[in-house]
Design a protein around this motif. Sequence first.
Motif, PDB file in Angstrom:
ATOM      1  N   GLY A   1     -98.011 -42.319  -1.438  1.00 45.10           N
ATOM      2  CA  GLY A   1     -98.655 -43.375  -0.670  1.00 45.10           C
ATOM      3  C   GLY A   1     -98.344 -44.772  -1.159  1.00 45.10           C
ATOM      4  N   LEU A   2     -97.445 -44.896  -2.122  1.00 47.58           N
ATOM      5  CA  LEU A   2     -97.085 -46.213  -2.639  1.00 47.58           C
ATOM      6  C   LEU A   2     -96.255 -46.966  -1.609  1.00 47.58           C
ATOM      7  CD1 LEU A   2     -96.916 -48.279  -4.926  1.00 47.58           C
ATOM      8  CD2 LEU A   2     -94.940 -47.019  -5.818  1.00 47.58           C
ATOM      9  N   LYS A   3     -96.627 -48.223  -1.376  1.00 47.20           N
ATOM     10  CA  LYS A   3     -95.924 -49.047  -0.392  1.00 47.20           C
ATOM     11  C   LYS A   3     -95.743 -50.465  -0.919  1.00 47.20           C
ATOM     12  CE  LYS A   3     -97.668 -46.527   3.632  1.00 47.20           C
ATOM     13  NZ  LYS A   3     -98.433 -46.604   4.909  1.00 47.20           N
ATOM     14  N   PHE A   4     -94.740 -51.124  -0.370  1.00 49.17           N
ATOM     15  CA  PHE A   4     -94.470 -52.529  -0.673  1.00 49.17           C
ATOM     16  C   PHE A   4     -94.430 -53.309   0.639  1.00 49.17           C
ATOM     17  CE2 PHE A   4     -92.949 -50.338  -4.357  1.00 49.17           C
ATOM     18  CZ  PHE A   4     -93.195 -51.195  -5.411  1.00 49.17           C
ATOM     19  N   LYS A   5     -94.851 -54.548   0.554  1.00 48.19           N
ATOM     20  CA  LYS A   5     -94.845 -55.421   1.735  1.00 48.19           C
ATOM     21  C   LYS A   5     -94.069 -56.683   1.396  1.00 48.19           C
ATOM     22  CE  LYS A   5     -98.746 -57.279   3.036  1.00 48.19           C
ATOM     23  NZ  LYS A   5    -100.085 -57.412   3.660  1.00 48.19           N
ATOM     24  N   ILE A   6     -93.155 -57.060   2.290  1.00 47.82           N
ATOM     25  CA  ILE A   6     -92.381 -58.285   2.127  1.00 47.82           C
ATOM     26  C   ILE A   6     -92.816 -59.276   3.195  1.00 47.82           C
ATOM     27  CG2 ILE A   6     -90.086 -59.312   2.174  1.00 47.82           C
ATOM     28  CD1 ILE A   6     -88.944 -56.817   1.081  1.00 47.82           C
ATOM     29  N   MET A   7     -93.239 -60.446   2.756  1.00 43.66           N
ATOM     30  CA  MET A   7     -93.697 -61.499   3.659  1.00 43.66           C
ATOM     31  C   MET A   7     -92.726 -62.673   3.605  1.00 43.66           C
ATOM     32  SD  MET A   7     -97.774 -61.389   2.863  1.00 43.66           S
ATOM     33  CE  MET A   7     -97.466 -61.753   1.145  1.00 43.66           C
ATOM     34  N   SER A   8     -92.669 -63.421   4.696  1.00 38.81           N
ATOM     35  CA  SER A   8     -91.754 -64.565   4.765  1.00 38.81           C
ATOM     36  C   SER A   8     -92.507 -65.790   5.251  1.00 38.81           C
ATOM     37  CB  SER A   8     -90.584 -64.271   5.705  1.00 38.81           C
ATOM     38  OG  SER A   8     -91.031 -64.170   7.048  1.00 38.81           O
ATOM     39  N   LEU A   9     -91.941 -66.948   4.912  1.00 36.81           N
ATOM     40  CA  LEU A   9     -92.539 -68.232   5.290  1.00 36.81           C
ATOM     41  C   LEU A   9     -91.422 -69.243   5.464  1.00 36.81           C
ATOM     42  CD1 LEU A   9     -94.983 -70.156   5.662  1.00 36.81           C
ATOM     43  CD2 LEU A   9     -94.907 -70.518   3.178  1.00 36.81           C
ATOM     44  N   LYS A  10     -91.399 -69.912   6.591  1.00 33.76           N
ATOM     45  CA  LYS A  10     -90.413 -70.958   6.843  1.00 33.76           C
ATOM     46  C   LYS A  10     -90.811 -72.216   6.097  1.00 33.76           C
ATOM     47  CE  LYS A  10     -88.322 -73.592  10.637  1.00 33.76           C
ATOM     48  NZ  LYS A  10     -88.319 -73.806  12.110  1.00 33.76           N
ATOM     49  N   VAL A  11     -89.865 -72.786   5.333  1.00 33.58           N
ATOM     50  CA  VAL A  11     -90.135 -73.981   4.545  1.00 33.58           C
ATOM     51  C   VAL A  11     -89.132 -75.067   4.912  1.00 33.58           C
ATOM     52  CG1 VAL A  11     -91.147 -72.701   2.626  1.00 33.58           C
ATOM     53  CG2 VAL A  11     -88.694 -73.153   2.647  1.00 33.58           C
ATOM     54  N   LYS A  12     -89.457 -76.291   4.521  1.00 31.80           N
ATOM     55  CA  LYS A  12     -88.606 -77.438   4.836  1.00 31.80           C
ATOM     56  C   LYS A  12     -87.689 -77.741   3.658  1.00 31.80           C
ATOM     57  CE  LYS A  12     -91.982 -79.579   7.939  1.00 31.80           C
ATOM     58  NZ  LYS A  12     -92.793 -80.790   8.216  1.00 31.80           N
ATOM     59  N   GLY A  13     -86.442 -77.377   3.792  1.00 31.08           N
ATOM     60  CA  GLY A  13     -85.454 -77.730   2.791  1.00 31.08           C
ATOM     61  C   GLY A  13     -85.533 -76.867   1.541  1.00 31.08           C
ATOM     62  N   ALA A  14     -84.680 -77.219   0.575  1.00 25.81           N
ATOM     63  CA  ALA A  14     -84.579 -76.468  -0.684  1.00 25.81           C
ATOM     64  C   ALA A  14     -85.630 -76.985  -1.657  1.00 25.81           C
ATOM     65  CB  ALA A  14     -83.176 -76.610  -1.264  1.00 25.81           C
ATOM     66  N   ILE A  15     -86.814 -76.439  -1.583  1.00 25.03           N
ATOM     67  CA  ILE A  15     -87.888 -76.815  -2.490  1.00 25.03           C
ATOM     68  C   ILE A  15     -88.044 -75.731  -3.552  1.00 25.03           C
ATOM     69  CG2 ILE A  15     -89.073 -78.139  -0.704  1.00 25.03           C
ATOM     70  CD1 ILE A  15     -90.969 -75.803  -0.335  1.00 25.03           C
ATOM     71  N   ASP A  16     -88.822 -76.028  -4.573  1.00 25.49           N
ATOM     72  CA  ASP A  16     -89.076 -75.052  -5.624  1.00 25.49           C
ATOM     73  C   ASP A  16     -90.065 -74.003  -5.127  1.00 25.49           C
ATOM     74  OD1 ASP A  16     -87.390 -76.403  -7.338  1.00 25.49           O
ATOM     75  OD2 ASP A  16     -89.019 -77.645  -8.164  1.00 25.49           O
ATOM     76  N   TYR A  17     -89.798 -72.742  -5.486  1.00 23.86           N
ATOM     77  CA  TYR A  17     -90.688 -71.665  -5.051  1.00 23.86           C
ATOM     78  C   TYR A  17     -91.912 -71.585  -5.948  1.00 23.86           C
ATOM     79  CZ  TYR A  17     -92.620 -67.030  -4.423  1.00 23.86           C
ATOM     80  OH  TYR A  17     -93.483 -65.982  -4.204  1.00 23.86           O
ATOM     81  N   VAL A  18     -93.061 -71.536  -5.320  1.00 21.75           N
ATOM     82  CA  VAL A  18     -94.318 -71.259  -6.006  1.00 21.75           C
ATOM     83  C   VAL A  18     -95.126 -70.321  -5.110  1.00 21.75           C
ATOM     84  CG1 VAL A  18     -94.453 -73.384  -7.361  1.00 21.75           C
ATOM     85  CG2 VAL A  18     -95.306 -73.376  -5.010  1.00 21.75           C
ATOM     86  N   PRO A  19     -95.823 -69.345  -5.681  1.00 21.91           N
ATOM     87  CA  PRO A  19     -96.591 -68.403  -4.853  1.00 21.91           C
ATOM     88  C   PRO A  19     -97.654 -69.071  -4.004  1.00 21.91           C
ATOM     89  CG  PRO A  19     -96.354 -67.581  -7.107  1.00 21.91           C
ATOM     90  CD  PRO A  19     -95.879 -69.005  -7.104  1.00 21.91           C
ATOM     91  N   GLU A  20     -98.120 -70.252  -4.436  1.00 20.66           N
ATOM     92  CA  GLU A  20     -99.188 -70.932  -3.686  1.00 20.66           C
ATOM     93  C   GLU A  20     -98.737 -71.365  -2.296  1.00 20.66           C
ATOM     94  OE1 GLU A  20    -100.150 -70.734  -7.814  1.00 20.66           O
ATOM     95  OE2 GLU A  20     -98.373 -71.508  -6.787  1.00 20.66           O
ATOM     96  N   LEU A  21     -97.435 -71.372  -2.027  1.00 20.53           N
ATOM     97  CA  LEU A  21     -96.961 -71.732  -0.691  1.00 20.53           C
ATOM     98  C   LEU A  21     -97.561 -70.827   0.375  1.00 20.53           C
ATOM     99  CD1 LEU A  21     -93.158 -72.374  -1.388  1.00 20.53           C
ATOM    100  CD2 LEU A  21     -94.852 -74.084  -0.728  1.00 20.53           C
ATOM    101  N   PHE A  22     -97.700 -69.550   0.042  1.00 14.98           N
ATOM    102  CA  PHE A  22     -98.217 -68.594   1.015  1.00 14.98           C
ATOM    103  C   PHE A  22     -99.721 -68.736   1.211  1.00 14.98           C
ATOM    104  CE2 PHE A  22     -94.177 -66.934  -0.213  1.00 14.98           C
ATOM    105  CZ  PHE A  22     -93.689 -66.286   0.915  1.00 14.98           C
ATOM    106  N   ASP A  23    -100.405 -69.291   0.222  1.00 17.52           N
ATOM    107  CA  ASP A  23    -101.837 -69.535   0.387  1.00 17.52           C
ATOM    108  C   ASP A  23    -102.097 -70.817   1.175  1.00 17.52           C
ATOM    109  OD1 ASP A  23    -102.349 -67.251  -1.109  1.00 17.52           O
ATOM    110  OD2 ASP A  23    -102.356 -68.367  -3.003  1.00 17.52           O
TER     111      ASP A  23
END
Length: 260
Positions: free
Chosen positions: A154-176
């Motif tokens: 029953g183990l599963k993984f979920k991949i989420m995506s988010l459109k962003v403006k330009g090459a910015i630094d990735y931080v998990p808070e973007l999705f929040d």
Amino acid sequence: MAIGNQRSQSSEGKVWNFFKLPFRQSGATSANTTPSANIQHHHHNPPPVEGSASHSSNSVASVARSLLPTRRRLKLDPSNKLYFPYEPGKQVRSAIRIKNTSKSHVAFKFQTTAPKSCFMRPPGAILAPGESIIATVFKFVEQPENNEKPEKSGLKFKIMSLKVKGAIDYVPELFDEQKDQVSVEQILRVVFLDPEHPSPALEKLKRQLADADAALEARKKPPEEAGPKIIGEGLVIDEWKERRERYLAKQQGEAVVDSV
């Protein structure tokens, strides 16, 4: 019975005529009016009212657009599964290639139903249009209980995506911060493979893991310095030294001749 059939056929014909030929009916009713009325009818097209054929077609189109699935921004390989070698009591690895197929920068993020026994490298990143990356997923395989088959974990993984403006630094808070703009790309089901029995899926997993390791080593290397490269140690300095020595020798020879 014949009368009933004739009535049903005539009523059906009226219904089809009503939906298929609304303008012919209006033209037929206006045939007995004056010519000026006919001209006015052709020059002025009234807006569609509720219940008309054009209004109903617009409503159907809007409903159809709302039912269409959201266009995916990422292409995954494998597309809907994560393969792990089944080795109880060990930490095993899986790999998945993620490619940005959209025309804008896209951030992606992993989630799992077993965060205590799994982690991802990288857990998220931002991909430019057309850019791809191989993510590595680590999983500690526990000993089975009650002879439970690993395929039923029953183990599963979920991949989420988010459109962003330009090459910015990735931080998990973007999705929040932009929850309304986050899309679920895919839910990946975990499949365990027997490492002792070769299979196409196992061979592909080995190739992807090798590519992921090579990409990691390439990222660890320091960037090459800009400017001219020196081929061989000290060649440029030695050449300059030889030229200076020949110049000094020539100067000394000329001085000796002048003194004589």
